[in-house]
Scaffold this motif. Structure first.
Motif, mmCIF file in Angstrom:
data_model
loop_
_atom_site.group_PDB
_atom_site.id
_atom_site.type_symbol
_atom_site.label_atom_id
_atom_site.label_comp_id
_atom_site.label_asym_id
_atom_site.label_seq_id
_atom_site.Cartn_x
_atom_site.Cartn_y
_atom_site.Cartn_z
ATOM 1 N N LEU A 153 4.967 -31.122 0.752
ATOM 2 C CA LEU A 153 5.680 -29.857 0.921
ATOM 3 C C LEU A 153 5.044 -29.115 2.088
ATOM 4 C CD1 LEU A 153 7.883 -28.042 -0.601
ATOM 5 C CD2 LEU A 153 5.904 -26.818 -1.543
ATOM 6 N N ARG A 154 5.845 -28.841 3.133
ATOM 7 C CA ARG A 154 5.327 -28.144 4.299
ATOM 8 C C ARG A 154 5.286 -26.643 4.011
ATOM 9 N NH1 ARG A 154 5.119 -29.049 9.935
ATOM 10 N NH2 ARG A 154 6.323 -30.988 9.707
ATOM 11 N N LEU A 155 4.115 -26.050 4.139
ATOM 12 C CA LEU A 155 3.935 -24.627 3.886
ATOM 13 C C LEU A 155 4.253 -23.805 5.134
ATOM 14 C CD1 LEU A 155 0.535 -24.908 1.956
ATOM 15 C CD2 LEU A 155 2.851 -24.940 0.993
ATOM 16 N N ALA A 156 4.329 -22.514 4.959
ATOM 17 C CA ALA A 156 4.653 -21.626 6.082
ATOM 18 C C ALA A 156 3.604 -21.679 7.175
ATOM 19 C CB ALA A 156 4.822 -20.199 5.568
ATOM 20 N N ASP A 157 2.354 -21.986 6.819
ATOM 21 C CA ASP A 157 1.285 -22.036 7.820
ATOM 22 C C ASP A 157 1.157 -23.409 8.486
ATOM 23 O OD1 ASP A 157 0.209 -23.554 5.803
ATOM 24 O OD2 ASP A 157 -1.457 -22.192 5.353
ATOM 25 N N GLY A 158 2.094 -24.327 8.162
ATOM 26 C CA GLY A 158 2.077 -25.641 8.784
ATOM 27 C C GLY A 158 1.293 -26.693 8.024
ATOM 28 N N ARG A 159 0.576 -26.304 7.001
ATOM 29 C CA ARG A 159 -0.160 -27.276 6.193
ATOM 30 C C ARG A 159 0.785 -27.951 5.196
ATOM 31 N NH1 ARG A 159 -4.641 -24.831 3.025
ATOM 32 N NH2 ARG A 159 -3.109 -23.176 2.699
ATOM 33 N N PHE A 160 0.229 -28.984 4.497
ATOM 34 C CA PHE A 160 1.020 -29.730 3.528
ATOM 35 C C PHE A 160 0.282 -29.802 2.194
ATOM 36 C CE2 PHE A 160 2.357 -31.281 7.640
ATOM 37 C CZ PHE A 160 3.740 -31.422 7.524
ATOM 38 N N ARG B 156 0.963 -39.873 8.280
ATOM 39 C CA ARG B 156 0.467 -39.205 9.489
ATOM 40 C C ARG B 156 0.286 -37.696 9.307
ATOM 41 N NH1 ARG B 156 4.335 -42.577 10.552
ATOM 42 N NH2 ARG B 156 5.876 -40.928 10.906
ATOM 43 N N ILE B 157 -0.345 -37.330 8.193
ATOM 44 C CA ILE B 157 -0.745 -35.937 7.976
ATOM 45 C C ILE B 157 -2.248 -35.855 8.191
ATOM 46 C CG2 ILE B 157 -0.951 -34.066 6.295
ATOM 47 C CD1 ILE B 157 1.616 -35.026 4.997
ATOM 48 N N ALA B 158 -2.657 -35.030 9.126
ATOM 49 C CA ALA B 158 -4.077 -34.924 9.470
ATOM 50 C C ALA B 158 -4.860 -34.271 8.337
ATOM 51 C CB ALA B 158 -4.233 -34.110 10.745
ATOM 52 N N PRO B 159 -6.118 -34.653 8.148
ATOM 53 C CA PRO B 159 -6.936 -34.080 7.073
ATOM 54 C C PRO B 159 -7.022 -32.559 7.116
ATOM 55 C CG PRO B 159 -8.028 -35.987 8.009
ATOM 56 C CD PRO B 159 -6.845 -35.706 8.885
ATOM 57 N N GLU B 160 -7.096 -31.987 8.314
ATOM 58 C CA GLU B 160 -7.218 -30.530 8.416
ATOM 59 C C GLU B 160 -5.907 -29.818 8.069
ATOM 60 O OE1 GLU B 160 -6.476 -32.250 12.562
ATOM 61 O OE2 GLU B 160 -7.747 -32.691 10.812
ATOM 62 N N ALA B 161 -4.807 -30.557 8.006
ATOM 63 C CA ALA B 161 -3.517 -29.955 7.650
ATOM 64 C C ALA B 161 -3.145 -30.221 6.190
ATOM 65 C CB ALA B 161 -2.415 -30.499 8.566
#
Length: 264
Positions: A126-133, A201-206
């Motif tokens: 789920l993509r959040l408003a801040d760009g994280r998942f 392909r989701i980066a650890p920091e995201a």
């Protein structure tokens, strides 16, 4: 020369006979001591195992009570759960509400069963408003509905608000008996959050470092079936403790009967 030879042989013979006569009396004592030590060691092991299971029972009962208490709490935003986790407090089974947009094309599938039927739990980022998942366990689908194309109505678009429970990530494979995750076929046998993210392909920091299990709110088309969180943790510790204590009691009883018969 003959005289001294005869006088030397007699003391040696007498000493040998005396030594042999003492050995039968010594052996039962040594055997009894060794048997007693083995009995005490075995009894100590059995009692310690029983006590350990009683300690595990107390721990499990407290854990179940904590889970029930957390589930009864009011739902809070994802940020509040993140703050709790950052403070070092357990977030497992805490009610949470999260808002974002599902990346339906990045579903990951965890092998599972539901009400006796085999299939998969669908984990969708789920993509959040801040760009994280944050990976959300949307629920169960049967084997033949693994592919998103077989359940198009459930591929909801646009911003969604999901209510559910926060779930801790696993730090490693639960057991060597669990198969390795098959990333090529998109079949997960254990919930490896890092592997799920990396495979799409989701980066650890995201990545939000825990899961969310969606509640039982129906999805369009009926699938996935939400509310699949398991709360019934195995709790057989009392049974195990009674087994170990029972073996200890049986060992004492058998040893007592053996000792009584030996004296008779």
């Amino acid at each position: 020369m003959r005289g001294p030879a005869r006088s030397t042989a007699k003391p040696i013979a007498r000493a040998t006979v005396a030594e042999l006569s003492r050995q039968p009396a010594r052996r039962p004592v040594v055997r009894a001591v060794l048997s007693g030590l083995v009995l005490l060691a075995a009894l100590a092991v059995l009692l310690s195992l029983g006590t350990w299971q009683m300690q595990r029972l107390a721990w499990k009962e407290q854990l179940l009570a904590d889970i029930a208490e957390r589930r009864a709490e009011a739902s809070v935003p994802l940020s509040a759960i993140e703050a709790v986790k950052a403070g070092g407090t357990d977030i497992e089974y805490r009610p949470v509400t999260v808002t974002g947009t599902f990346e339906n094309g990045r579903e990951r599938h965890f092998l599972a069963t539901h009400e006796g039927q085999s299939g998969y739990h669908v984990y969708a980022p789920l993509r959040l408003a801040d760009g994280r998942f944050v990976f959300v366990n949307r629920g169960f689908v049967p084997y033949d509905q693994k592919e998103p194309a077989t359940r198009p109505e459930g591929q909801v678009a646009g911003e969604q608000t999901i209510a559910g429970l926060a779930r801790q990530r696993l730090e490693g494979k639960p057991s060597s008996l669990v198969p390795d995750n098959d990333l090529i076929k998109n079949v997960f046998y254990w919930k490896d959050l890092d592997a799920m993210a990396a495979s799409v392909r989701i980066a650890p920091e995201a990545l939000v470092p825990f899961f969310v299990d969606a509640d039982a709110t129906p999805n369009p088309g009926g699938f996935p079936i939400g509310g699949v969180t398991q709360f019934e943790l195995p709790n057989n510790h009392l049974q195990y403790a009674l087994t170990w204590y029972g073996l200890a009691l049986a060992l004492v009883a058998v040893s007592g009967v053996y000792a009584w018969r030996s004296r008779r």
